[in-house]
Design a protein around this motif. Structure first.
Motif, mmCIF file in Angstrom:
data_model
loop_
_atom_site.group_PDB
_atom_site.id
_atom_site.type_symbol
_atom_site.label_atom_id
_atom_site.label_comp_id
_atom_site.label_asym_id
_atom_site.label_seq_id
_atom_site.Cartn_x
_atom_site.Cartn_y
_atom_site.Cartn_z
ATOM 1 N N HIS A 45 -7.954 -1.670 -3.896
ATOM 2 C CA HIS A 45 -7.300 -1.858 -2.598
ATOM 3 C C HIS A 45 -7.949 -3.062 -1.928
ATOM 4 O O HIS A 45 -9.109 -3.384 -2.187
ATOM 5 N N ASP A 46 -7.174 -3.722 -1.091
ATOM 6 C CA ASP A 46 -7.749 -4.853 -0.362
ATOM 7 C C ASP A 46 -8.354 -4.339 0.942
ATOM 8 O O ASP A 46 -8.053 -3.243 1.399
ATOM 9 N N SER A 47 -9.246 -5.128 1.511
ATOM 10 C CA SER A 47 -9.965 -4.691 2.707
ATOM 11 C C SER A 47 -9.058 -4.523 3.919
ATOM 12 O O SER A 47 -9.365 -3.746 4.816
ATOM 13 N N SER A 48 -7.921 -5.203 3.939
ATOM 14 C CA SER A 48 -6.997 -5.066 5.064
ATOM 15 C C SER A 48 -6.112 -3.837 4.931
ATOM 16 O O SER A 48 -5.453 -3.438 5.887
ATOM 17 N N GLY A 49 -6.083 -3.244 3.745
ATOM 18 C CA GLY A 49 -5.254 -2.062 3.527
ATOM 19 C C GLY A 49 -3.791 -2.380 3.304
ATOM 20 O O GLY A 49 -2.952 -1.491 3.340
ATOM 21 N N ASP A 50 -3.474 -3.639 3.059
ATOM 22 C CA ASP A 50 -2.075 -4.045 2.899
ATOM 23 C C ASP A 50 -1.534 -3.836 1.495
ATOM 24 O O ASP A 50 -0.326 -3.700 1.313
ATOM 25 N N SER A 51 -2.401 -3.867 0.489
ATOM 26 C CA SER A 51 -1.896 -3.794 -0.876
ATOM 27 C C SER A 51 -2.849 -3.042 -1.795
ATOM 28 O O SER A 51 -4.034 -2.884 -1.501
ATOM 29 N N SER A 110 0.795 -1.227 0.000
ATOM 30 C CA SER A 110 0.000 0.000 0.000
ATOM 31 C C SER A 110 0.830 1.281 0.000
ATOM 32 O O SER A 110 0.540 2.214 -0.739
ATOM 33 N N GLY A 132 -13.615 -8.619 -0.819
ATOM 34 C CA GLY A 132 -12.553 -8.053 0.000
ATOM 35 C C GLY A 132 -11.752 -6.971 -0.700
ATOM 36 O O GLY A 132 -10.669 -6.615 -0.248
ATOM 37 N N THR A 133 -12.269 -6.450 -1.820
ATOM 38 C CA THR A 133 -11.579 -5.371 -2.524
ATOM 39 C C THR A 133 -12.515 -4.188 -2.698
ATOM 40 O O THR A 133 -13.732 -4.317 -2.595
#
Length: 117
Positions: A34-40, A13, A81-82
């Protein structure tokens, strides 16, 4: 239009957000997930990009059949999740991989410099 197939370049990210800012100032920026975890973050690029993508710290996924089609009328993200950081627009279907590579390199250098300070 986003009714053409595409591949997906995935980056961390922090680097991706820097690259988005760089691309917004300079050239056409295609859709970004973006992914839901905010990692990428994932940049949509032309199909076939995965065949020659070799930028360390990133991955390029060839989608089924050499590209994954998202109809221009579909504004929902293509996977669970995106979400869209930069939603699809009719003026820029995907990001040019050479331009993206340059922006990601510049972003990595900026992050490295900032981390040294």
């Amino acid at each position: 239009m986003l009714d053409e197939p595409w591949d997906l370049v995935t980056v961390p990210s922090r680097q991706g957000l820097e690259a988005v800012d760089i691309l917004r100032m300079r050239t056409g920026l295609g859709p970004v997930l973006h992914d839901s975890s905010g990692d990428s973050l994932g940049f949509l690029v032309p199909p076939g990009t995965a065949d020659g993508w070799d930028l360390p710290g990133s991955a390029c996924t060839q989608t089924a059949g050499g590209g994954f089609t998202v109809p221009g009328e579909l504004w929902e993200p293509p996977g669970a999740g995106t979400g869209w950081l930069v939603p699809p627009r009719n003026d820029t279907a995907v990001t040019d991989p050479a331009v993206l590579r340059d922006a990601l390199g510049e972003a990595a250098r900026m992050i490295e410099l900032a981390d040294r300070l």
